[in-house]
Motif scaffolding. Structure first.
Motif, PDB file in Angstrom:
ATOM      1  N   ASP A   1       0.832  -1.206   0.000  1.00  0.00           N
ATOM      2  CA  ASP A   1       0.000   0.000   0.000  1.00  0.00           C
ATOM      3  C   ASP A   1       0.867   1.256   0.000  1.00  0.00           C
ATOM      4  O   ASP A   1       1.706   1.461   0.881  1.00  0.00           O
TER       5      ASP A   1
ATOM      6  N   SER B   1      -0.752   4.371  -0.368  1.00  0.00           N
ATOM      7  CA  SER B   1      -1.677   5.482  -0.151  1.00  0.00           C
ATOM      8  C   SER B   1      -1.312   6.243   1.122  1.00  0.00           C
ATOM      9  O   SER B   1      -0.693   5.687   2.030  1.00  0.00           O
TER      10      SER B   1
ATOM     11  N   GLU C   1      -4.576   4.557   3.791  1.00  0.00           N
ATOM     12  CA  GLU C   1      -6.040   4.626   3.758  1.00  0.00           C
ATOM     13  C   GLU C   1      -6.624   3.457   2.971  1.00  0.00           C
ATOM     14  O   GLU C   1      -7.707   2.957   3.305  1.00  0.00           O
ATOM     15  N   SER C   2      -5.929   3.018   1.938  1.00  0.00           N
ATOM     16  CA  SER C   2      -6.444   1.911   1.126  1.00  0.00           C
ATOM     17  C   SER C   2      -6.530   0.627   1.941  1.00  0.00           C
ATOM     18  O   SER C   2      -7.438  -0.186   1.744  1.00  0.00           O
ATOM     19  N   THR C   3      -5.590   0.450   2.852  1.00  0.00           N
ATOM     20  CA  THR C   3      -5.632  -0.733   3.721  1.00  0.00           C
ATOM     21  C   THR C   3      -6.849  -0.687   4.627  1.00  0.00           C
ATOM     22  O   THR C   3      -7.510  -1.715   4.843  1.00  0.00           O
TER      23      THR C   3
ATOM     24  N   VAL D   1      -9.681   0.665   3.953  1.00  0.00           N
ATOM     25  CA  VAL D   1     -10.834   0.322   3.108  1.00  0.00           C
ATOM     26  C   VAL D   1     -10.869  -1.182   2.859  1.00  0.00           C
ATOM     27  O   VAL D   1     -11.931  -1.815   2.922  1.00  0.00           O
ATOM     28  N   ALA D   2      -9.688  -1.764   2.599  1.00  0.00           N
ATOM     29  CA  ALA D   2      -9.611  -3.206   2.345  1.00  0.00           C
ATOM     30  C   ALA D   2     -10.055  -3.995   3.569  1.00  0.00           C
ATOM     31  O   ALA D   2     -10.741  -5.024   3.454  1.00  0.00           O
TER      32      ALA D   2
END
Length: 223
Positions: A179, A181, A185-187, A189-190
């Motif tokens: 990641d 981001s 932040e993407s983690t 969301v994941a």
């Protein structure tokens, strides 16, 4: 007649967390594991026997680091008075968010330790202890869930759910490692999407059927 007083210095008692901090600092500064326990202890001005009071080898220490990540995560979670009132879904989300905050605070070491060897299998050996802990946590969640289901046919397999939780964590860790981001932040969301998806499926479909379906689709893809 002048008198002189000797200054006494109290040596700080070595504990597990201090030893772990010494090791993590060493590998990050030197970019490799210490060659011997003797040299590591000499450089850090501690006795070998002090090291062996906690771990029998560097391999044991590495496993211990991951177990401490888990322990610190659970300690942080359990300090919240609201945690026990959470649903199982909320408890799992809280665990993941807190665990990955712990990993992020130690990201440089985590990336080093999981990429130290060319063999990925060898890198993952240090996770044996934390794997056992995570599966135990997942088992407790499913036991609580099953206790609310009077019909045994609707109850879920503790073994399957705990193993699925570990596989999910491995997926999320790989995602987090890659990641780029801001603030990862993407983690986040994941984590939310994967946990919600698993619980949505889990609440409505026996997990064994999902795994069987996955195997079927894989075979169809490879045919």
């Amino acid at each position: 007649m002048a008198t002189t007083s000797k200054k006494t210095t109290t040596k700080k008692v070595l504990d597990k967390d201090k030893l772990i901090a010494m090791y993590m600092d060493y590998v990050l500064e030197q970019e490799h594991r210490p060659k011997t326990v003797y040299k590591f202890c000499k450089e850090n001005k501690i006795k070998e026997e002090e090291f062996y009071n906690f771990y029998g080898s560097f391999e044991g220490l590495q496993k211990g680091i991951w177990e401490r990540f888990y322990e610190h995560t659970m300690n942080a979670i359990n300090k919240s008075p609201e945690f026990e009132s959470f649903s199982n879904r909320e408890k799992m989300l809280t665990f993941y968010y807190t665990f990955f905050e712990m990993l992020t605070a130690n990201r440089s070491y985590v990336l080093f330790s999981l990429k130290e060897h060319e063999s990925q299998l060898k890198n993952l050996q240090q996770l044996k202890g934390v794997r056992k802990n995570v599966k135990s946590f997942a088992t407790e969640l499913i036991q609580d869930g099953n206790s609310d289901k009077a019909i045994s046919a609707l109850q879920q397999s503790e073994k399957v759910f705990s193993e699925a939780t570990w596989v999910q964590l491995m997926f999320l860790m790989k995602f987090w490692m890659d990641d780029n981001s801001p603030q990862f932040e993407s983690t986040d969301v994941a984590i939310e999407k994967s946990v919600n998806t698993v619980f949505d499926v889990f609440d409505n479909t026996p997990l064994e059927r999902v795994i069987d379906l996955g195997k079927f689709l894989w075979k169809e893809k490879m045919a």
